[in-house]
Motif scaffolding. Structure first.
Motif: not given
Length: 317
Positions: A243-247, A262-264, A269-272, A316-317
């Motif tokens: 979640a943190f890295l995606t945010a 929101g990151g979660a 959503t990427l999985d869906l 980079h993240v």
């Protein structure tokens, strides 16, 4: 609040993920609501329910167990209505979140222990106060009703009824339950995906200490049981590191600045998007990045807690 300000199309997001399944992505921005969180609607609904059941005409103080956004929204509304607000929070509540509550005139009481201790103290203080009432976000059905009456229609209207799937973080149940209840009545084929955090009891089922806030709960509140009936897809559980890295990735790609939950939602959503095609998918972001500059968006904090290895890697993240 204008609905066209709260919901936006995210074509850049589609490009960054390679246009998965030819889906189109939209976001509801909780940061556009008063108090900068979608919890504003939850609190409005809960106060309406309390007024209709116990009456608020003689109430001068509102008490609530909170981990941040509910407390900020309650403090904001109490300041507008002239009530006092007392927030029962964890010892670990971040300084920036506490500052927002006090900025609106709320009082902070830090409680030893976890959510059960906070809930018990909020209940006791309200019972001992002849002019006090407990907001009780875990059981108050007004949390769902507020989103059913306000947020659901905002979504339906802004998207002209053209929404095929919603992805919403679930914690105490009000936001997901109210939105899903309204939209599934109007679209029986709607895909509703609740997103929980690893280490939460709500979906994952194995509660333990975690740093990801605004999503999940250490137990299953009554409002979550009310919300379960509106699940129309397999729930998705997200690890807090993801979640943190995606945010952070979402901000880096210049899409939006969002909170940890929101990151979660994005991760889910990427999985869906790997499972469905040609759909209009709405992601619900409970808040923005304002409360997370000392945590999710702090390289020092991310390194300290082992989510990234070095500050050099953080670039980079």
């Amino acid at each position: 609040m204008k609905s066209d300000a709260a919901i936006i199309h995210l074509p850049e997001f589609s490009k960054h993920i390679g246009n998965k399944g030819n889906n189109k992505f939209f976001a509801l921005l909780g940061s556009k609501f008063p108090s900068a969180s979608i919890k504003y609607i939850s609190v409005l609904g809960m106060l309406t329910h309390l007024n209709n059941t116990v009456g608020l005409d003689k109430v001068s103080t509102l008490y609530s167990s909170t981990s941040g956004n509910t407390g900020t929204a309650a403090a904001y509304i109490c300041k507008k209505t002239g009530m006092k607000f007392i927030a029962l929070v964890d010892q670990k509540l971040e300084a920036d979140k506490a500052a927002k509550i006090t900025a609106y005139g709320g009082k902070i009481i830090r409680v030893n222990g976890g959510v059960h201790e906070r809930i018990a103290l909020a209940r006791k203080l309200s019972e001992d106060d002849p002019y006090g009432v407990d907001l009780d976000q875990y059981n108050n059905p007004g949390a769902l009703l507020g989103h059913y009456q306000i947020t659901g229609p905002i979504i339906w209207g802004a998207m002209d009824g053209k929404v095929d799937a919603i992805v919403v973080a679930i914690g105490t149940g009000g936001t997901f339950g109210g939105i899903a209840a309204y939209l599934t009545q109007r679209n029986s084929r709607l895909i509703t995906v609740p997103v929980d955090a690893k280490g939460s009891a709500v979906i994952d089922g194995t509660p333990h200490c975690r740093l990801l806030t605004g999503i999940g709960c250490a137990f299953i509140p009554k409002n979550v049981y009310r919300a379960y009936q509106f699940i129309r897809s397999e729930p998705i559980v997200v690890k807090e590191k993801d979640a943190f890295l995606t945010a952070r990735w979402f901000r880096k790609t210049k899409c939006l600045e969002i909170g940890g939950s929101g990151g979660a939602v994005i991760s889910a959503t990427l999985d869906l998007a790997d499972q469905i095609t040609n759909k209009r998918i709405l992601m619900v972001f409970h808040d923005g990045a304002d409360d997370y500059h000392l945590t999710v968006y702090s390289d020092t904090w991310m390194v300290k807690h082992g989510f990234i290895n070095t500050k050099k890697e953080a670039a980079h993240v």
